[in-house]
Design a protein around this motif. Structure first.
Motif, PDB file in Angstrom:
ATOM      1  N   SER A 184       0.808  -1.224   0.000  1.00  0.00           N
ATOM      2  CA  SER A 184       0.000   0.000   0.000  1.00  0.00           C
ATOM      3  C   SER A 184       0.837   1.268   0.000  1.00  0.00           C
ATOM      4  O   SER A 184       0.492   2.242  -0.670  1.00  0.00           O
ATOM      5  N   ALA A 187       1.692   1.657  -3.556  1.00  0.00           N
ATOM      6  CA  ALA A 187       0.555   1.679  -4.477  1.00  0.00           C
ATOM      7  C   ALA A 187      -0.187   3.007  -4.436  1.00  0.00           C
ATOM      8  O   ALA A 187      -0.830   3.404  -5.415  1.00  0.00           O
ATOM      9  N   GLN A 193       4.005   3.439  -9.041  1.00  0.00           N
ATOM     10  CA  GLN A 193       3.123   2.898 -10.068  1.00  0.00           C
ATOM     11  C   GLN A 193       3.850   2.097 -11.140  1.00  0.00           C
ATOM     12  O   GLN A 193       3.314   1.120 -11.662  1.00  0.00           O
ATOM     13  N   ALA A 196       4.239  -1.444  -9.997  1.00  0.00           N
ATOM     14  CA  ALA A 196       3.140  -1.877  -9.128  1.00  0.00           C
ATOM     15  C   ALA A 196       2.725  -3.324  -9.360  1.00  0.00           C
ATOM     16  O   ALA A 196       2.553  -4.095  -8.408  1.00  0.00           O
ATOM     17  N   ALA A 197       2.539  -3.711 -10.619  1.00  0.00           N
ATOM     18  CA  ALA A 197       2.062  -5.062 -10.927  1.00  0.00           C
ATOM     19  C   ALA A 197       3.073  -6.121 -10.515  1.00  0.00           C
ATOM     20  O   ALA A 197       2.732  -7.111  -9.859  1.00  0.00           O
ATOM     21  N   VAL A 200       3.389  -6.395  -6.430  1.00  0.00           N
ATOM     22  CA  VAL A 200       2.388  -7.138  -5.669  1.00  0.00           C
ATOM     23  C   VAL A 200       2.425  -8.629  -6.006  1.00  0.00           C
ATOM     24  O   VAL A 200       2.278  -9.482  -5.121  1.00  0.00           O
ATOM     25  N   ARG A 236      -6.661  -3.457  -0.073  1.00  0.00           N
ATOM     26  CA  ARG A 236      -5.966  -2.769  -1.170  1.00  0.00           C
ATOM     27  C   ARG A 236      -4.985  -3.715  -1.858  1.00  0.00           C
ATOM     28  O   ARG A 236      -4.888  -3.729  -3.097  1.00  0.00           O
ATOM     29  N   ARG A 239      -6.884  -5.955  -4.139  1.00  0.00           N
ATOM     30  CA  ARG A 239      -7.297  -5.250  -5.361  1.00  0.00           C
ATOM     31  C   ARG A 239      -6.118  -5.090  -6.312  1.00  0.00           C
ATOM     32  O   ARG A 239      -6.246  -5.261  -7.533  1.00  0.00           O
ATOM     33  N   GLU A 240      -4.959  -4.741  -5.767  1.00  0.00           N
ATOM     34  CA  GLU A 240      -3.755  -4.568  -6.582  1.00  0.00           C
ATOM     35  C   GLU A 240      -3.362  -5.891  -7.251  1.00  0.00           C
ATOM     36  O   GLU A 240      -2.967  -5.928  -8.420  1.00  0.00           O
ATOM     37  N   LYS A 243      -5.791  -6.636 -10.107  1.00  0.00           N
ATOM     38  CA  LYS A 243      -5.471  -5.812 -11.282  1.00  0.00           C
ATOM     39  C   LYS A 243      -4.229  -6.336 -11.993  1.00  0.00           C
ATOM     40  O   LYS A 243      -4.175  -6.399 -13.227  1.00  0.00           O
ATOM     41  N   ALA A 244      -3.221  -6.752 -11.196  1.00  0.00           N
ATOM     42  CA  ALA A 244      -1.960  -7.221 -11.780  1.00  0.00           C
ATOM     43  C   ALA A 244      -2.125  -8.582 -12.473  1.00  0.00           C
ATOM     44  O   ALA A 244      -1.323  -8.932 -13.341  1.00  0.00           O
TER      45      ALA A 244
END
Length: 246
Positions: A184, A187, A193, A196-197, A200, A236, A239-240, A243-244
């Motif tokens: 977090s 992120a 950013q 980020a992928a 995580v 969070r 969620r990350e 998305k990744a």
């Protein structure tokens, strides 16, 4: 105060441990818990016995080194404090205090109350950082606009000291509050950013590889965390990760 201490003693990582009883007398209510342990160890050394091994460093609630499971609670009966910040006024004269190391498969006991938390380091190494351009064209951080809300939430996550209380208090020995906080804090900021992928995915994979359990939303980790890290950080992180993974 006069107290009875039931302390886990274990010679080394390969030896079998056991609870051993000790008596300490004339303990001031103004002492910290670690100062009380110092009194015990001085008593043991003076009588020719092996002192109790325990982790400590700053003794100011900053480093995250002190880690004792006291009367069935990580860092003891107080809230928002580490073991070194716990004071003896939380106990009464004649009390029996049970002191154990943090228990988790990923936190093997090295000696007495000392556990190996290098698994946290390996999770950090897997992605808990940002790559910085040092070519001479580095952008000044103060020139990057960040909303106050995002900055505050990132700072709240960054207060995690990696003590491991969340793992010790979780019935599943989950490290998701720790990993969620580390994910977090990056992120929420633009500097985090770019990676980020990968961050995580790699940190969660390393967490699973270390043998930590999964989160079942009991919430004990947030209650016992000395820095009050919120469960929102776990949400969070999930969620990350989603998305990744898309």
């Amino acid at each position: 105060m006069n107290l009875t201490l039931k302390i886990w003693r274990q010679k080394d990582a390969s030896s079998k441990g056991q609870m051993v009883d000790y008596k300490v007398t004339e303990i001031s209510e103004h002492m910290s818990f670690l100062e009380m342990m110092d009194v015990l160890n001085e008593q043991l050394v003076n009588s020719g016995e092996e002192p109790v091994a325990f982790d400590h460093d700053c003794r100011e609630g900053i480093c995250g080194m002190c880690s004792m499971y006291i009367n069935g609670e990580a860092h003891g009966p107080d809230r928002g404090v580490t073991t070194c910040q716990l004071h003896m006024r939380m106990f009464k004269d004649g009390d029996t205090i049970t002191i154990e190391p943090f228990r988790a498969a990923a936190f093997p006991v090295l000696k007495d109350l000392v556990v190996d938390r290098s698994s946290f380091d390996r999770i950090q190494h897997a992605g808990g950082y940002i790559s910085v351009n040092t070519s001479g064209n580095t952008q000044d951080a103060n020139s990057i606009p960040i909303s106050k809300h995002a900055a505050d939430e990132a700072m709240d996550a960054a207060t995690c000291i990696g003590c491991g209380a969340c793992v010790a208090t979780c019935k599943n020995s989950s490290a998701m509050l720790f990993v969620g906080a580390k994910v977090s804090q990056y992120a929420l900021l633009p500097q985090g950013q770019v990676e980020a992928a990968d961050r995580v995915r790699n940190m969660v994979a390393q967490m699973d590889l270390e043998g930590f359990g999964n989160c079942t939303n009991t919430g004990a980790c947030e209650v016992e965390c000395p820095k009050g890290i919120s469960l929102e950080n776990i949400a969070r992180m999930n969620r990350e990760l989603m998305k990744a993974s898309v």
